[in-house]
Each structure stands twice: as structure tokens, then as C-alpha cells.
Design a protein around this motif. Sequence first.
Motif: not given
Ligand code: UDP
Length: 396
Positions: A226, A309-311, A39-41, A43, A249-251, A314, A286, A306, A219
Motif C-alpha cells: 500500500k 482496492g476497495l478503498t 481487509g477487503g475480503v 469486508e 488510517l490502518g487497522s 469507497e 466503519d 493491489e 485508509i
Molecule cells: N479498512 C478499514 N480500516 C482500516 C483499513 C482498511 O476498515 O484501517 C477497510 C477498507 O475500508 C476496505 C478494506 O478494509 O473496506 C480494505 O480493502 P482493500 O481492497 O482496499 O485492500 P486489502 O486490505 O483487501 O488489500
Amino acid sequence: MIEKYAEIIGENELDALFKISEKLKGVSVLHVNSTQKGGGVAEILNKLVPIMNELGIKTDWKVIRGDNEFFSVTKSFHNALQNGKGNLDNDNFAIYKKWQEINSTEVPLDYDVIFVHDPQPAGLVEKKGKQKWIWRCHIDISNPYPPVWDFLKNYIQKYDSMIVSSPVFGRSDINVPQFVVPPAIDPLSVKNREISSFTIERILRKFDVDPGRPLITQISRFDRAKDPQGVITAFKGLKKHIDAQLVYLGSPASDDPEGEIVYEETLKAAEGVKDVHLLLLPPDSDLEVNAFQRGASVVMQKSIKEGFGLTVSEAMWKGKAVIGGNTGGIPLQILHGYTGYLVNTPEEATHYLIYLLRNDEIRERIGRLAKEHVRNNFLITRELRDYLMVILLTMG
Ligand code: UDP
């Protein structure tokens, strides 16, 4: 290390950052959030905390603890705050309070300034002493479910100031100074720095993606906000016209217990659709994220809700045209028709996917403008400067 940013933002911008941090020498800062990875925080904190220390501001980062029950409650808070509806009762609020108590005995609060990120640890403010407390809200709180917002508001009122990501999230029903600071990306990180086309192709091939055919990428955590199903629908529409591939791609994130269910839902929606790659990788993948964003012909972020939305930034930083949901902080990044396209439905997304894939010149022009927009507005040095200003103003 910090000097390296001068090549990207220019000496003047960097100088401004040094000048502000001079004023904060000797001040100690703590960031508190609810996950180390995913997640973004997380990151942002991973990048921001070392730079603050490099600037001479003693900065620590603590992650609160919780069990599954707590994170289910906070995920319901998150959904209720962003969607305006929910189903929470006093038992849920009691679970939240119980974990605030536990964490407040474990998180050291001996700092001058404490940034608390998002609702999960917001209740720590009950232990407020002489520190300045800043609530950093990363989500859309423009239309919250009233019972949850009212509950949270009792805590937020105790903060010295708060920060939201977009002007549209500002609240008129609380008496706390509010600042707008959009999040930002680190251009020097493994996720965002330049990589060779050889590396990109190697990673694409490793996941059975053909570098010779158009690739659409999203991503995102597997989270309904999302709109993973909308991404599949949009891709199905595209597939009728162009032989493209999709990588979603999700994690996982430890504070998001819904990921598995949403992954299963997405798998089902993608059944029988050719060339869909749903990938679950560890949250620190990454280089893979970098490669899938750079290897994409078009990037999607089809969110329904949202925070920022760092993605989006990116991908824009990598010169990509992004099709994003018209919600939250995405319109700060995507200026429709100039730095990308905003959409409200999967059908609109299909339309712009086809349009962009058929118009190389427009795609490239948008990508160039997108990159400059990020350089001017959404790099970590700007976010840091804003944070330092907020600290100065909050300390008075
Ligand atoms: N991200 C990642 N791998 C994934 C999914 C997301 O590294 O499989 C990263 C993405 O590149 C971004 C952050 O997680 O840096 C997601 O931040 P975003 O603000 O888009 O959304 P959030 O998850 O905070 O709602």
C-alpha cells in the motif's frame, strides 16, 4: 432490506438480480476465507453473505484457523505471488499443507458450491467431493514467483472454475474456466452510507484533525504493497506548498502478521513531518473510515501492488477525487483524468495533490464522475449478480 438498493441502482437492475437468484433456489453455498475482520475480503463477505440468504440462497461463511507460523507463510505466499520474488522452501510448503489438513477436518463441506477466497485456504480442495469448487482470487497473480505459483497451481487445477478481479490477472497456464468479477462496495453499509457533516467534523476533531484545513486521507492496512512510505513522501512534497493534514488510517487483520513492522517503518518515515496522523483503529471502525473518507479533500491509495482496492471505490462513491497507484484493479476504477488520477511515483502524487487542492471545480467534477462510475460498476448488487452467473455457469 434488499429492496432498498432499488433507490440506488434502479428497479431494473434489482429485478435482474431476483431473476437470476430464482434459478438458484435450493442451492447451498459456502464461502471460506482466512479472516473475519480486516481487509477487503472480510469486508465483502460481511455484506454479501446476508444478502445471498435474503435472496433465498442458503449461504454460510467459514473462516479457517491457523497459527502465527501459518499466517507468516501465507503472507509470504501473498507477497511472492504479487511481487514476483520470494524466499520459500519445502518447510514453508509443509506448514501450509499441515494447516490445510487441520482445516479440512473442521470446515464442513456439505454444500453444493464452495467459494474459496485467496491462497490461504486453497488447499481445502483436496477434499473435493461432488461439490462445485470455485477459487476466488482477490490478488494480483499476473507475475507470480514461479515456485509459489507452481505449488499453488497444483491445487487450483482441481477447481471447477476460478474468478479474478481484473482481466489483466487471467492465467494462460491453467486449464480451469476463468471469470473476471471486480469486487464492489455496499452503499448501504455504515462505512459507505451518507452521514451528516456534524458527525464527520466530530470524528475529525476527536482525532485532532482540523476540519477547516485541507485533509488528505489514505485508509489501508500497514502493508508495503500500500506504499505507506510513498504516501508520507508525497505528503511532504505537498506540505511545501499547502498547509494540509494527512490521516493514514490502518487497522490490523489477523491474517496479516506484518502490520506491526510496517507501522513502525511508517512512523519512522513520518518523524518530524507536521500534521501527519497515523491511526491504528480496530478493524470494525466503519463510521470512522466513512468520516475520514468524506472529510478528506483528496483521497490517496498509492498502492504499488493491489488486487482491486476497495478503498478506491469507497472514496469515489463519496464523490472524492482519488489519486491511486497505477496497478492491479485500481485502473478499472480510476480512469485517468476523468474519475481520478493514476500515479507511479510519490512525486506524481504530490503533483496531483497540489493540482486538485488548487482547483476546486476540477476536484468536484472528478468526484461527480467518480461516483457515477462506481454506481454503474462497483456496487455489491453487480458483484452478486456476477457471482450468481458464475455459479450457474459452473454448475452447468
Ligand atoms: N479498512 C478499514 N480500516 C482500516 C483499513 C482498511 O476498515 O484501517 C477497510 C477498507 O475500508 C476496505 C478494506 O478494509 O473496506 C480494505 O480493502 P482493500 O481492497 O482496499 O485492500 P486489502 O486490505 O483487501 O488489500
